[in-house]
Scaffold this motif. Structure first.
Motif, PDB file in Angstrom:
ATOM      1  N   ALA A  26       0.846  -1.203   0.000  1.00 35.36           N
ATOM      2  CA  ALA A  26       0.000   0.000   0.000  1.00 35.36           C
ATOM      3  C   ALA A  26       0.877   1.246   0.000  1.00 35.36           C
ATOM      4  CB  ALA A  26      -0.931   0.000   1.206  1.00 35.36           C
ATOM      5  N   ASP A  27       1.958   1.224   0.793  1.00 34.51           N
ATOM      6  CA  ASP A  27       2.892   2.353   0.809  1.00 34.51           C
ATOM      7  C   ASP A  27       3.556   2.525  -0.556  1.00 34.51           C
ATOM      8  OD1 ASP A  27       2.314   2.882   3.460  1.00 34.51           O
ATOM      9  OD2 ASP A  27       4.130   1.900   4.241  1.00 34.51           O
ATOM     10  N   LEU A  28       3.969   1.430  -1.152  1.00 37.74           N
ATOM     11  CA  LEU A  28       4.591   1.498  -2.476  1.00 37.74           C
ATOM     12  C   LEU A  28       3.600   2.034  -3.512  1.00 37.74           C
ATOM     13  CD1 LEU A  28       6.589  -1.860  -2.552  1.00 37.74           C
ATOM     14  CD2 LEU A  28       7.526   0.461  -2.356  1.00 37.74           C
ATOM     15  N   ALA A  29       2.346   1.606  -3.414  1.00 36.65           N
ATOM     16  CA  ALA A  29       1.324   2.058  -4.361  1.00 36.65           C
ATOM     17  C   ALA A  29       1.024   3.541  -4.190  1.00 36.65           C
ATOM     18  CB  ALA A  29       0.045   1.243  -4.187  1.00 36.65           C
ATOM     19  N   ALA A  30       1.152   4.055  -2.959  1.00 32.17           N
ATOM     20  CA  ALA A  30       0.857   5.458  -2.681  1.00 32.17           C
ATOM     21  C   ALA A  30       2.025   6.381  -3.007  1.00 32.17           C
ATOM     22  CB  ALA A  30       0.470   5.625  -1.213  1.00 32.17           C
ATOM     23  N   THR A  31       3.206   5.805  -3.215  1.00 29.41           N
ATOM     24  CA  THR A  31       4.397   6.599  -3.503  1.00 29.41           C
ATOM     25  C   THR A  31       4.513   6.783  -5.008  1.00 29.41           C
ATOM     26  OG1 THR A  31       5.487   5.612  -1.595  1.00 29.41           O
ATOM     27  CG2 THR A  31       6.903   6.746  -3.197  1.00 29.41           C
ATOM     28  N   PRO A  32       4.460   8.025  -5.473  1.00 34.52           N
ATOM     29  CA  PRO A  32       4.564   8.235  -6.917  1.00 34.52           C
ATOM     30  C   PRO A  32       5.928   7.788  -7.429  1.00 34.52           C
ATOM     31  CG  PRO A  32       4.325  10.346  -5.758  1.00 34.52           C
ATOM     32  CD  PRO A  32       4.329   9.265  -4.736  1.00 34.52           C
ATOM     33  N   ALA A  33       5.924   7.232  -8.614  1.00 31.14           N
ATOM     34  CA  ALA A  33       7.177   6.807  -9.242  1.00 31.14           C
ATOM     35  C   ALA A  33       8.014   8.049  -9.540  1.00 31.14           C
ATOM     36  CB  ALA A  33       6.891   6.049 -10.526  1.00 31.14           C
ATOM     37  N   PRO A  34       9.342   7.946  -9.392  1.00 32.72           N
ATOM     38  CA  PRO A  34      10.180   9.107  -9.684  1.00 32.72           C
ATOM     39  C   PRO A  34      10.071   9.475 -11.161  1.00 32.72           C
ATOM     40  CG  PRO A  34      11.521   7.179  -9.168  1.00 32.72           C
ATOM     41  CD  PRO A  34      10.094   6.794  -8.979  1.00 32.72           C
ATOM     42  N   ARG A  35       9.996  10.775 -11.407  1.00 33.67           N
ATOM     43  CA  ARG A  35       9.929  11.256 -12.791  1.00 33.67           C
ATOM     44  C   ARG A  35      11.335  11.432 -13.314  1.00 33.67           C
ATOM     45  NH1 ARG A  35       5.482  15.708 -13.485  1.00 33.67           N
ATOM     46  NH2 ARG A  35       5.880  15.094 -15.600  1.00 33.67           N
ATOM     47  N   PRO A  36      11.547  11.158 -14.579  1.00 28.70           N
ATOM     48  CA  PRO A  36      12.894  11.322 -15.137  1.00 28.70           C
ATOM     49  C   PRO A  36      13.323  12.781 -15.060  1.00 28.70           C
ATOM     50  CG  PRO A  36      11.335  10.551 -16.827  1.00 28.70           C
ATOM     51  CD  PRO A  36      10.592  10.689 -15.540  1.00 28.70           C
ATOM     52  N   GLN A  37      14.571  12.985 -14.708  1.00 23.89           N
ATOM     53  CA  GLN A  37      15.142  14.329 -14.644  1.00 23.89           C
ATOM     54  C   GLN A  37      15.319  14.863 -16.059  1.00 23.89           C
ATOM     55  OE1 GLN A  37      16.609  16.142 -11.927  1.00 23.89           O
ATOM     56  NE2 GLN A  37      15.625  14.810 -10.443  1.00 23.89           N
ATOM     57  N   ARG A  38      14.963  16.111 -16.261  1.00 28.11           N
ATOM     58  CA  ARG A  38      15.155  16.739 -17.568  1.00 28.11           C
ATOM     59  C   ARG A  38      16.380  17.633 -17.486  1.00 28.11           C
ATOM     60  NH1 ARG A  38      10.420  16.837 -21.009  1.00 28.11           N
ATOM     61  NH2 ARG A  38       8.718  15.817 -19.912  1.00 28.11           N
ATOM     62  N   SER A  39      17.038  17.729 -18.577  1.00 34.28           N
ATOM     63  CA  SER A  39      18.205  18.598 -18.662  1.00 34.28           C
ATOM     64  C   SER A  39      17.753  20.038 -18.495  1.00 34.28           C
ATOM     65  CB  SER A  39      18.877  18.401 -20.028  1.00 34.28           C
ATOM     66  OG  SER A  39      19.760  19.450 -20.289  1.00 34.28           O
ATOM     67  N   ALA A  40      18.570  20.847 -17.836  1.00 31.26           N
ATOM     68  CA  ALA A  40      18.222  22.252 -17.635  1.00 31.26           C
ATOM     69  C   ALA A  40      18.102  22.965 -18.983  1.00 31.26           C
ATOM     70  CB  ALA A  40      19.272  22.943 -16.764  1.00 31.26           C
ATOM     71  N   ALA A  41      18.833  22.502 -19.986  1.00 31.19           N
ATOM     72  CA  ALA A  41      18.792  23.126 -21.298  1.00 31.19           C
ATOM     73  C   ALA A  41      17.566  22.714 -22.100  1.00 31.19           C
ATOM     74  CB  ALA A  41      20.052  22.768 -22.080  1.00 31.19           C
ATOM     75  N   ALA A  42      16.968  21.605 -21.744  1.00 37.66           N
ATOM     76  CA  ALA A  42      15.809  21.118 -22.509  1.00 37.66           C
ATOM     77  C   ALA A  42      14.527  21.714 -21.946  1.00 37.66           C
ATOM     78  CB  ALA A  42      15.744  19.596 -22.436  1.00 37.66           C
ATOM     79  N   PRO A  43      13.717  22.327 -22.784  1.00 37.24           N
ATOM     80  CA  PRO A  43      12.450  22.875 -22.301  1.00 37.24           C
ATOM     81  C   PRO A  43      11.523  21.752 -21.857  1.00 37.24           C
ATOM     82  CG  PRO A  43      12.620  23.097 -24.709  1.00 37.24           C
ATOM     83  CD  PRO A  43      13.935  22.549 -24.205  1.00 37.24           C
ATOM     84  N   THR A  44      10.700  22.041 -20.846  1.00 33.57           N
ATOM     85  CA  THR A  44       9.812  21.009 -20.318  1.00 33.57           C
ATOM     86  C   THR A  44       8.462  20.990 -21.011  1.00 33.57           C
ATOM     87  OG1 THR A  44       9.077  22.500 -18.589  1.00 33.57           O
ATOM     88  CG2 THR A  44      10.874  20.979 -18.039  1.00 33.57           C
ATOM     89  N   ASP A  45       8.094  22.086 -21.665  1.00 35.66           N
ATOM     90  CA  ASP A  45       6.869  22.011 -22.450  1.00 35.66           C
ATOM     91  C   ASP A  45       6.909  23.070 -23.534  1.00 35.66           C
ATOM     92  OD1 ASP A  45       5.141  24.282 -22.005  1.00 35.66           O
ATOM     93  OD2 ASP A  45       4.134  23.301 -20.331  1.00 35.66           O
ATOM     94  N   ARG A  46       5.981  23.009 -24.456  1.00 35.20           N
ATOM     95  CA  ARG A  46       6.011  23.860 -25.648  1.00 35.20           C
ATOM     96  C   ARG A  46       6.008  25.344 -25.298  1.00 35.20           C
ATOM     97  NH1 ARG A  46       4.620  21.518 -30.686  1.00 35.20           N
ATOM     98  NH2 ARG A  46       4.203  23.624 -31.323  1.00 35.20           N
ATOM     99  N   ARG A  47       5.375  25.729 -24.216  1.00 39.73           N
ATOM    100  CA  ARG A  47       5.311  27.149 -23.867  1.00 39.73           C
ATOM    101  C   ARG A  47       6.668  27.690 -23.461  1.00 39.73           C
ATOM    102  NH1 ARG A  47       0.361  25.678 -20.266  1.00 39.73           N
ATOM    103  NH2 ARG A  47       2.085  24.486 -19.486  1.00 39.73           N
ATOM    104  N   ASP A  48       7.601  26.804 -23.083  1.00 37.23           N
ATOM    105  CA  ASP A  48       8.928  27.255 -22.676  1.00 37.23           C
ATOM    106  C   ASP A  48       9.866  27.439 -23.864  1.00 37.23           C
ATOM    107  OD1 ASP A  48       8.102  27.161 -20.086  1.00 37.23           O
ATOM    108  OD2 ASP A  48       8.913  25.154 -19.720  1.00 37.23           O
ATOM    109  N   ARG A  49       9.455  27.023 -25.038  1.00 33.26           N
ATOM    110  CA  ARG A  49      10.329  27.103 -26.211  1.00 33.26           C
ATOM    111  C   ARG A  49      10.186  28.466 -26.875  1.00 33.26           C
ATOM    112  NH1 ARG A  49       8.386  21.448 -28.601  1.00 33.26           N
ATOM    113  NH2 ARG A  49       9.189  20.174 -26.934  1.00 33.26           N
ATOM    114  N   ALA A  50      11.301  28.947 -27.348  1.00 33.22           N
ATOM    115  CA  ALA A  50      11.259  30.184 -28.132  1.00 33.22           C
ATOM    116  C   ALA A  50      10.748  29.824 -29.520  1.00 33.22           C
ATOM    117  CB  ALA A  50      12.651  30.797 -28.230  1.00 33.22           C
ATOM    118  N   VAL A  51       9.836  30.607 -30.014  1.00 30.09           N
ATOM    119  CA  VAL A  51       9.266  30.340 -31.333  1.00 30.09           C
ATOM    120  C   VAL A  51       9.585  31.528 -32.227  1.00 30.09           C
ATOM    121  CG1 VAL A  51       7.149  29.920 -32.623  1.00 30.09           C
ATOM    122  CG2 VAL A  51       7.401  29.010 -30.312  1.00 30.09           C
TER     123      VAL A  51
END
Length: 189
Positions: A157-182
């Motif tokens: 139950a504790d394992l099920a309640a603990t969210p899986a770790p999210r992969p780390q993103r590079s500081a240089a890589a934008p996390t979503d489209r709104r962060d990208r320069a267009v």
């Protein structure tokens, strides 16, 4: 019955997915990620290590399938499952030929869980008013209070309640489209 032949898992909570994680991560799940117990037991070699008494589990599962085949003789998905298992599993063919029938009721299931170790759970379908044409049933699994199984169930139950770790993103890589320069300028000028 329709698209999900018995004994398939139609719905589950996070704890059920943690307890039955080898079924949910098996190559035998359907295209929607839903496990089918019969397909898992007979076609996934890991099932023999997960279920403490595999022989008993597959014998009961086959008898349950035979009962469902009697209740729903025109269910195409169920016929396809039985055909698939008959083609791919000698173990299934042998048990199917015994013509044993079983109605689903309570009992004890024992697992050797990859994250929690030995786990013994009592299972019971509740007495709910159902129509004669019901296609799904609810089964509740519990551990004996104060038992090692209860401690292991709490761990899951504790394992099920603990969210899986999210992969780390590079500081240089934008996390979503709104962060990208267009660049909207016309490059033809």
């Amino acid at each position: 019955m329709g698209a999900l032949p018995a004994p398939g898992i139609v719905a589950s909570n996070a704890l059920a997915r943690a307890v039955l994680s080898p079924r949910f991560t098996s190559d035998t799940v359907d295209g929607h990620g839903r496990p089918n117990c019969a397909r898992y037991f007979f076609l996934d070699p890991g099932a023999q290590h997960f279920v403490a008494d595999w022989d008993r589990a597959v014998t009961i599962t086959t008898a349950l399938l035979r009962a469902e085949a009697g209740r729903y003789p025109n269910d195409e998905a169920l016929r396809e499952l039985i055909g698939e298992l008959s083609t791919l599993s000698t173990e299934f063919r042998t048990r199917w030929a015994a013509h044993d029938v079983r109605v689903h009721h309570g009992g004890v299931k024992s697992f050797d869980h990859p994250d929690a170790g030995p786990l013994e759970l009592t299972y019971q379908p509740p007495d709910l008013p159902l129509s004669t044409s019901e296609a799904h049933s609810l089964t509740i699994h519990t551990a004996e209070p104060g038992s090692p199984g209860e401690d292991r169930l709490k761990l899951l139950a504790d394992l099920a309640a603990t969210p899986a770790p999210r992969p780390q993103r590079s500081a240089a890589a934008p996390t979503d489209r709104r962060d990208r320069a267009v660049d909207t300028s016309d490059s033809s000028q």
